[in-house]
Design a protein around this motif. Sequence first.
Motif, PDB file in Angstrom:
ATOM      1  N   MET A  69       4.077 -14.583 -19.856  1.00  0.00           N
ATOM      2  CA  MET A  69       5.326 -14.627 -19.084  1.00  0.00           C
ATOM      3  C   MET A  69       5.035 -15.032 -17.640  1.00  0.00           C
ATOM      4  SD  MET A  69       8.555 -14.055 -18.329  1.00  0.00           S
ATOM      5  CE  MET A  69       9.149 -13.737 -19.970  1.00  0.00           C
ATOM      6  N   GLU A  70       5.667 -16.124 -17.216  1.00  0.00           N
ATOM      7  CA  GLU A  70       5.492 -16.545 -15.817  1.00  0.00           C
ATOM      8  C   GLU A  70       6.246 -15.588 -14.887  1.00  0.00           C
ATOM      9  OE1 GLU A  70       5.874 -20.748 -14.598  1.00  0.00           O
ATOM     10  OE2 GLU A  70       6.150 -21.063 -16.763  1.00  0.00           O
ATOM     11  N   ALA A  71       5.702 -15.403 -13.716  1.00  0.00           N
ATOM     12  CA  ALA A  71       6.338 -14.478 -12.778  1.00  0.00           C
ATOM     13  C   ALA A  71       6.103 -14.973 -11.366  1.00  0.00           C
ATOM     14  CB  ALA A  71       5.733 -13.097 -12.959  1.00  0.00           C
ATOM     15  N   LYS A  72       6.928 -14.472 -10.439  1.00  0.00           N
ATOM     16  CA  LYS A  72       6.672 -14.851  -9.040  1.00  0.00           C
ATOM     17  C   LYS A  72       6.810 -13.658  -8.110  1.00  0.00           C
ATOM     18  CE  LYS A  72      11.170 -17.033  -8.266  1.00  0.00           C
ATOM     19  NZ  LYS A  72      11.822 -18.310  -8.033  1.00  0.00           N
ATOM     20  N   ASN A  73       6.098 -13.764  -7.003  1.00  0.00           N
ATOM     21  CA  ASN A  73       6.121 -12.714  -5.996  1.00  0.00           C
ATOM     22  C   ASN A  73       7.273 -12.929  -5.044  1.00  0.00           C
ATOM     23  OD1 ASN A  73       4.115 -10.795  -6.316  1.00  0.00           O
ATOM     24  ND2 ASN A  73       2.540 -12.277  -5.711  1.00  0.00           N
ATOM     25  N   ILE A  74       7.997 -11.850  -4.751  1.00  0.00           N
ATOM     26  CA  ILE A  74       9.080 -11.956  -3.772  1.00  0.00           C
ATOM     27  C   ILE A  74       9.014 -10.766  -2.812  1.00  0.00           C
ATOM     28  CG2 ILE A  74      10.634 -13.226  -5.323  1.00  0.00           C
ATOM     29  CD1 ILE A  74      12.182 -10.413  -5.439  1.00  0.00           C
ATOM     30  N   LYS A  75       9.767 -10.885  -1.724  1.00  0.00           N
ATOM     31  CA  LYS A  75       9.825  -9.795  -0.738  1.00  0.00           C
ATOM     32  C   LYS A  75      10.860  -8.757  -1.169  1.00  0.00           C
ATOM     33  CE  LYS A  75      10.534 -12.269   3.022  1.00  0.00           C
ATOM     34  NZ  LYS A  75      10.905 -12.615   4.393  1.00  0.00           N
ATOM     35  N   ALA A  76      10.565  -7.497  -0.906  1.00  0.00           N
ATOM     36  CA  ALA A  76      11.510  -6.428  -1.214  1.00  0.00           C
ATOM     37  C   ALA A  76      11.335  -5.317  -0.194  1.00  0.00           C
ATOM     38  CB  ALA A  76      11.258  -5.905  -2.623  1.00  0.00           C
ATOM     39  N   TYR A  77      12.175  -4.289  -0.287  1.00  0.00           N
ATOM     40  CA  TYR A  77      12.062  -3.113   0.569  1.00  0.00           C
ATOM     41  C   TYR A  77      12.050  -1.901  -0.345  1.00  0.00           C
ATOM     42  CZ  TYR A  77      12.177  -2.343   5.617  1.00  0.00           C
ATOM     43  OH  TYR A  77      11.848  -2.121   6.928  1.00  0.00           O
ATOM     44  N   GLY A  78      11.041  -1.071  -0.201  1.00  0.00           N
ATOM     45  CA  GLY A  78      10.954   0.065  -1.105  1.00  0.00           C
ATOM     46  C   GLY A  78      10.020   1.117  -0.556  1.00  0.00           C
ATOM     47  N   THR A  79       9.681   2.076  -1.410  1.00  0.00           N
ATOM     48  CA  THR A  79       8.840   3.175  -0.948  1.00  0.00           C
ATOM     49  C   THR A  79       7.724   3.461  -1.948  1.00  0.00           C
ATOM     50  OG1 THR A  79       8.812   5.513  -0.318  1.00  0.00           O
ATOM     51  CG2 THR A  79      10.480   4.860  -1.901  1.00  0.00           C
ATOM     52  N   ALA A 126       6.133   6.538  -2.009  1.00  0.00           N
ATOM     53  CA  ALA A 126       6.046   7.979  -2.286  1.00  0.00           C
ATOM     54  C   ALA A 126       7.361   8.648  -1.895  1.00  0.00           C
ATOM     55  CB  ALA A 126       4.904   8.602  -1.476  1.00  0.00           C
ATOM     56  N   ALA A 127       7.601   9.829  -2.498  1.00  0.00           N
ATOM     57  CA  ALA A 127       8.870  10.534  -2.273  1.00  0.00           C
ATOM     58  C   ALA A 127       9.086  10.868  -0.801  1.00  0.00           C
ATOM     59  CB  ALA A 127       8.892  11.808  -3.108  1.00  0.00           C
ATOM     60  N   ASP A 128       7.977  11.107  -0.079  1.00  0.00           N
ATOM     61  CA  ASP A 128       8.134  11.532   1.321  1.00  0.00           C
ATOM     62  C   ASP A 128       7.807  10.408   2.306  1.00  0.00           C
ATOM     63  OD1 ASP A 128       5.493  11.394   0.760  1.00  0.00           O
ATOM     64  OD2 ASP A 128       4.975  13.416   1.485  1.00  0.00           O
ATOM     65  N   ALA A 129       7.719   9.176   1.795  1.00  0.00           N
ATOM     66  CA  ALA A 129       7.406   8.051   2.686  1.00  0.00           C
ATOM     67  C   ALA A 129       8.668   7.244   2.962  1.00  0.00           C
ATOM     68  CB  ALA A 129       6.354   7.154   2.043  1.00  0.00           C
ATOM     69  N   PRO A 130       8.785   6.702   4.189  1.00  0.00           N
ATOM     70  CA  PRO A 130       9.961   5.875   4.466  1.00  0.00           C
ATOM     71  C   PRO A 130       9.903   4.563   3.678  1.00  0.00           C
ATOM     72  CG  PRO A 130       8.445   5.859   6.330  1.00  0.00           C
ATOM     73  CD  PRO A 130       7.891   6.835   5.347  1.00  0.00           C
ATOM     74  N   LEU A 131      11.049   3.923   3.537  1.00  0.00           N
ATOM     75  CA  LEU A 131      11.068   2.609   2.894  1.00  0.00           C
ATOM     76  C   LEU A 131      10.503   1.579   3.865  1.00  0.00           C
ATOM     77  CD1 LEU A 131      13.253   4.291   1.276  1.00  0.00           C
ATOM     78  CD2 LEU A 131      14.236   2.081   0.660  1.00  0.00           C
ATOM     79  N   LYS A 132       9.812   0.575   3.320  1.00  0.00           N
ATOM     80  CA  LYS A 132       9.217  -0.484   4.156  1.00  0.00           C
ATOM     81  C   LYS A 132       9.156  -1.771   3.348  1.00  0.00           C
ATOM     82  CE  LYS A 132       4.603   0.312   2.533  1.00  0.00           C
ATOM     83  NZ  LYS A 132       3.210   0.537   2.709  1.00  0.00           N
ATOM     84  N   GLN A 133       8.805  -2.848   4.021  1.00  0.00           N
ATOM     85  CA  GLN A 133       8.728  -4.117   3.288  1.00  0.00           C
ATOM     86  C   GLN A 133       7.515  -4.124   2.370  1.00  0.00           C
ATOM     87  OE1 GLN A 133       9.318  -7.843   5.540  1.00  0.00           O
ATOM     88  NE2 GLN A 133       7.931  -8.737   4.000  1.00  0.00           N
ATOM     89  N   LEU A 134       7.696  -4.619   1.156  1.00  0.00           N
ATOM     90  CA  LEU A 134       6.579  -4.769   0.231  1.00  0.00           C
ATOM     91  C   LEU A 134       6.846  -5.961  -0.679  1.00  0.00           C
ATOM     92  CD1 LEU A 134       8.066  -3.235  -2.347  1.00  0.00           C
ATOM     93  CD2 LEU A 134       7.125  -1.221  -1.272  1.00  0.00           C
ATOM     94  N   ASN A 135       5.848  -6.335  -1.462  1.00  0.00           N
ATOM     95  CA  ASN A 135       6.026  -7.457  -2.385  1.00  0.00           C
ATOM     96  C   ASN A 135       6.144  -6.935  -3.803  1.00  0.00           C
ATOM     97  OD1 ASN A 135       5.890  -9.624  -0.542  1.00  0.00           O
ATOM     98  ND2 ASN A 135       3.677  -9.270  -0.368  1.00  0.00           N
ATOM     99  N   ILE A 136       7.028  -7.582  -4.595  1.00  0.00           N
ATOM    100  CA  ILE A 136       7.170  -7.221  -6.003  1.00  0.00           C
ATOM    101  C   ILE A 136       7.145  -8.496  -6.841  1.00  0.00           C
ATOM    102  CG2 ILE A 136       8.466  -5.086  -5.624  1.00  0.00           C
ATOM    103  CD1 ILE A 136      11.032  -6.785  -6.341  1.00  0.00           C
ATOM    104  N   THR A 137       7.063  -8.309  -8.147  1.00  0.00           N
ATOM    105  CA  THR A 137       7.021  -9.461  -9.045  1.00  0.00           C
ATOM    106  C   THR A 137       8.302  -9.528  -9.854  1.00  0.00           C
ATOM    107  OG1 THR A 137       4.650  -9.136  -9.200  1.00  0.00           O
ATOM    108  CG2 THR A 137       5.644 -10.539 -10.871  1.00  0.00           C
ATOM    109  N   ARG A 138       8.894 -10.696  -9.930  1.00  0.00           N
ATOM    110  CA  ARG A 138      10.053 -10.938 -10.805  1.00  0.00           C
ATOM    111  C   ARG A 138       9.632 -11.914 -11.896  1.00  0.00           C
ATOM    112  NH1 ARG A 138      13.744  -7.134  -9.740  1.00  0.00           N
ATOM    113  NH2 ARG A 138      14.684  -7.268  -7.687  1.00  0.00           N
ATOM    114  N   ARG A 139      10.142 -11.717 -13.110  1.00  0.00           N
ATOM    115  CA  ARG A 139       9.845 -12.695 -14.155  1.00  0.00           C
ATOM    116  C   ARG A 139      10.578 -14.000 -13.861  1.00  0.00           C
ATOM    117  NH1 ARG A 139      13.702  -9.237 -17.081  1.00  0.00           N
ATOM    118  NH2 ARG A 139      15.550 -10.445 -17.653  1.00  0.00           N
ATOM    119  N   GLU A 140      10.063 -15.094 -14.403  1.00  0.00           N
ATOM    120  CA  GLU A 140      10.779 -16.370 -14.384  1.00  0.00           C
ATOM    121  C   GLU A 140      11.922 -16.243 -15.372  1.00  0.00           C
ATOM    122  OE1 GLU A 140      11.164 -19.038 -12.871  1.00  0.00           O
ATOM    123  OE2 GLU A 140       9.439 -19.109 -11.524  1.00  0.00           O
ATOM    124  N   VAL A 141      12.974 -17.040 -15.228  1.00  0.00           N
ATOM    125  CA  VAL A 141      14.104 -16.930 -16.146  1.00  0.00           C
ATOM    126  C   VAL A 141      13.670 -17.283 -17.569  1.00  0.00           C
ATOM    127  CG1 VAL A 141      15.906 -17.355 -14.427  1.00  0.00           C
ATOM    128  CG2 VAL A 141      14.932 -19.281 -15.685  1.00  0.00           C
TER     129      VAL A 141
END
Length: 350
Positions: free
Chosen positions: A1-11, A13-28
């Motif tokens: 399955m092809e996938a790509k990296n994109i920018k996201a905002y998340g956390t 840990a439960a006690d950590a603030p949200l911050k910018q991170l990278n995640i992977t989305r599948r290709e259509v």
Amino acid sequence: MEAKNIKAYGTEAADAPLKQLNITRREVTAKDIEIEILYCGVCHSDLHTARNDWGGTIYPAVPGHEIVGKVTKTGSEVTRLKVGDFAAVGCLVDSCRECDSCKQDLEQYCLNGATGTYNGKEKYLGTQTFGGYSETIVVDEHFVLKVPSNLDLAATAPLLCAGITTWSPLRHWKAGKGSKVAVVGLGGLGHMAIKLAKGLGAEVTLFSRTPDKTKDAMDLGADAVVISTDQDQMKSVRGKFDLIIDTVPYVHDVNPYVSTLNISGTLVLVGYLGELEPVLNTVPMVLGRKAVAGSLIGGIAETQEMLDFCGEHNIVSEIEIIKIQNINEAYERMLKSDVRYRFVIEMASL
Ligand code: NAP
Ligand code: ZN
């Protein structure tokens, strides 16, 4: 399955603030639609998930399930939308589509487990699903909604969760002309419940702990406001309501609200998950054929029905647009019930 990296905002840990991170989305895949996310509403469930209030959060967690955007790519078998169309995604991105619930358009109650937009299982990549605090999302077309063209796009985003979660019980319990509906809590869900119940023709009362929300409630269409901490005001509405939609996110005493139900009335919990305290007294329920029920978001067809209804009646959410960098502050304000009445993230800020 092809996938790509994109920018996201998340956390992470439960006690950590949200911050910018990278995640992977599948290709259509053949049935998928890729959406560039323009706006994403901020639901209290996002906060519950980020902070692991319900247990079971998989980190990193990227919340967001009130998504509107523009179609940027479609798979070869997609027929419902085309590149350039506005599109929306709510709380669900998949379900088995074969069980009794799915066959009845109740994908949210899929007997094999529906896939949540976040903290679900990404069946192609084997990771958790990541929500709408991100640049793009890839979703099977069955779970993509069409947005009425006359509605403000940012203010439409909250309909995808706050809207459908209150619409579904209003429809199931047949709220309409002649019915008396009450809403507990004036936040994201509560303000949509008032607008939608009013749109359906019901008489609407708000129960709130916050007296200075009274004017807003009336402006939103409520016919009356009852301050729930005022015993005299609570007594004045005994035996009145056919349907109560309770949006309070934390444990609270439901018994005083049951007393305000009419014979055969139903109180539907859509907020708090867990054991009730103090315990539920069955006496008024038995003596008055009253029910205490629960309800989870809504199915895909019902979500489209709600969006179309909102298009016809010009109903959208009351919003405060924020930048993604202010999400942690927005969560703190949400905990203080200081939201008038939904934060919506302008995703271009990511
Ligand atoms: P919200 O914007 O924070 O609104 C909740 C409102 O409840 C507040 O504005 C406040 O109204 C009242 N409230 C808050 N804390 C309270 C407390 N301790 N006791 C009594 N009242 C309290 O939250 P939301 O986004 O509308 O979400 C509400 C809940 O529904 C959350 O738990 C969320 O996870 C859940 N949810 C469920 C579904 C579902 O499918 N069932 C879908 C979406 C969200 P007043 O100031 O007027 O009292
Ligand atoms: Zn939600």
